[in-house]
Design an enzyme around this catalytic site. Sequence first.
Site, PDB file in Angstrom:
ATOM      1  N   LYS A  60      -2.010 -12.360  -2.132  1.00  0.00           N
ATOM      2  CA  LYS A  60      -1.227 -12.135  -0.910  1.00  0.00           C
ATOM      3  C   LYS A  60      -0.070 -11.195  -1.210  1.00  0.00           C
ATOM      4  CE  LYS A  60       1.112 -14.666   2.847  1.00  0.00           C
ATOM      5  NZ  LYS A  60       1.521 -15.997   3.369  1.00  0.00           N
ATOM      6  N   SER A  68      -0.066 -17.030   8.200  1.00  0.00           N
ATOM      7  CA  SER A  68       0.227 -15.663   7.859  1.00  0.00           C
ATOM      8  C   SER A  68      -0.657 -15.086   6.753  1.00  0.00           C
ATOM      9  CB  SER A  68       1.687 -15.553   7.407  1.00  0.00           C
ATOM     10  OG  SER A  68       1.896 -16.286   6.214  1.00  0.00           O
ATOM     11  N   SER A  97       0.512 -21.610   6.755  1.00  0.00           N
ATOM     12  CA  SER A  97      -0.112 -20.310   6.501  1.00  0.00           C
ATOM     13  C   SER A  97      -1.214 -20.275   5.459  1.00  0.00           C
ATOM     14  CB  SER A  97       0.945 -19.292   6.100  1.00  0.00           C
ATOM     15  OG  SER A  97       1.636 -18.890   7.234  1.00  0.00           O
TER      16      SER A  97
HETATM   17  N1  GLN Z   1       2.976 -19.791  11.656  1.00  0.00           N
HETATM   18  C1  GLN Z   1       4.186 -20.270  11.059  1.00  0.00           C
HETATM   19  C2  GLN Z   1       5.299 -19.287  11.297  1.00  0.00           C
HETATM   20  O1  GLN Z   1       5.086 -18.335  11.948  1.00  0.00           O
HETATM   21  C3  GLN Z   1       3.986 -20.555   9.619  1.00  0.00           C
HETATM   22  C4  GLN Z   1       3.944 -19.360   8.782  1.00  0.00           C
HETATM   23  C5  GLN Z   1       3.822 -19.668   7.335  1.00  0.00           C
HETATM   24  O2  GLN Z   1       3.391 -20.759   6.941  1.00  0.00           O
HETATM   25  N2  GLN Z   1       4.218 -18.716   6.522  1.00  0.00           N
HETATM   26  O3  GLN Z   1       6.374 -19.453  10.837  1.00  0.00           O
END
Ligand code: GLN
Length: 495
Positions: free
Chosen positions: A78, A159, A183
Amino acid sequence: MSLTDLTIAEARDGLRAKTFSAEALTLAHLQAIEALNPRLNAFVTVNHARAVDQARAADKVLAAGDARKLTGIPLAIKDLFCTEGVRTTAGSAILGPFVPPYESTVTANLLRDGAIFLGKANMDEFAMGSSNMTSAYGPVENPWKRRQDSTAVLVPGGSSGGSASAVAARLAMGATGTDTGGSIRQPASFCGLVGIKPTYGRCSRWGVVAFASSLDHPGPFARTVRDSAILLGSMAGYDPKDSTSANVPVPDFEAACARGVKGLRIGVPKEYRVDGMPSEIEALWQQGLDWLRAGGAEIVDVSLPHTRYGLATYYIIAPAEASSNLARYDGVRFGMRTDGHDLRDLYERTRADGFGKEVRRRVLIGTYVLSAGYYDAYYLRAQKIRALILKDFTDAFGKVDALLTPTAPSAAFAQGDNMDDPITMYLNDVFTVPSNLSGVPASSVPAGLDTNGLPLGLQVIGKPFDEETVIAVSAEIERAAGFTALPALRAGAEA
Ligand code: GLN
């Protein structure tokens, strides 16, 4: 069977038996990336030459009989993990030109164990999002297609959408992700993969671009529970460079796959029955409980009464920490710069040009909830509720060994859906954020398909530092579900 279809465990055996070389395995994945990445956009950066060099070095190690846990295994990283000498963007324009002079601890651990890095995976900007639509490098496509409407372009979740898309489409054997509010687990669910968010402190955050430091959890993606356990075993470990890293031994996670669930008590939190959840997700959850019962587990009703405040709490604490963490992007030290007529103007122009809309929204919310007049009303109150959410889990784990819930309230949706109202997008995280707020480990394991033929995941939540039980329960569900469905877009089938 082509090399890109192998699991990590199978490839590990094949490499040691010299059935194929690490170079051949890496080249097969690089070819798949060449064929499919222009469409999927799962990678922001592909390290072709570097990966081939690493693979040749791995073949020497294998020839000498010195193979380590991941020697020759090609992975996607990532783009939130700093990689020495390799551009690291965090999905943001502001870090577009950033080449870190250091390696994150997690990726250094993977390299120590012989892994090969194919490239850096696309992601929502600074890991803020649930659909990979906020990346400055364009959206990522989910390789799965709806049966009825096979032209719709679906999101891989976010994400860590690039990591999930790459592993599902067989462009990489596994990947790293980070999970701040879901995410790893939500994209794993959307792409038919196994994802593990370990206990807070299990994997070092050092060298991972910070979003919300008290919630950020590095963890693995793979196509099987065993493969995720293998990756987690390499990624985990105490790191004095991260003040919240836990100095606890790393157990043999892979061995936990074979434990079974006999005698375990599995909790069903009634608060996870949310309004509007599709009945097929509810039915799959029941099916999962039946599978565990058949495996010898006892199913117990439990209550996590503060679950309903989870999202509100998360969307105060995460932006608060983000607004503070992202203050460092000022055009002076990292990444891009837009010149201004004085220093303040330079800061403002750089941040206005460099940050996308969702990131600006989070910085504004975060600054607001931390401001003198509102700190007590929002931030402090959210911290108190966070403590109650942790207490819910502590109480539940007095009665049960693990919890089973759905991972997400829907299957993968189409690009552009849920975009009009940021709150609708935030609802994706309803089942995942409580374990970030409390730091307890949780996985997502593919358990079935919806009526459109799209994967659905079940979430297993465990006690702090008891990833082994999470893995054992996940492996039981994997065995019972016999999930063999494949995404339409994948290496060798890129029609
Ligand atoms: N969807 C969540 C957010 O937008 C979690 C994102 C994540 O876990 N990095 O914050």
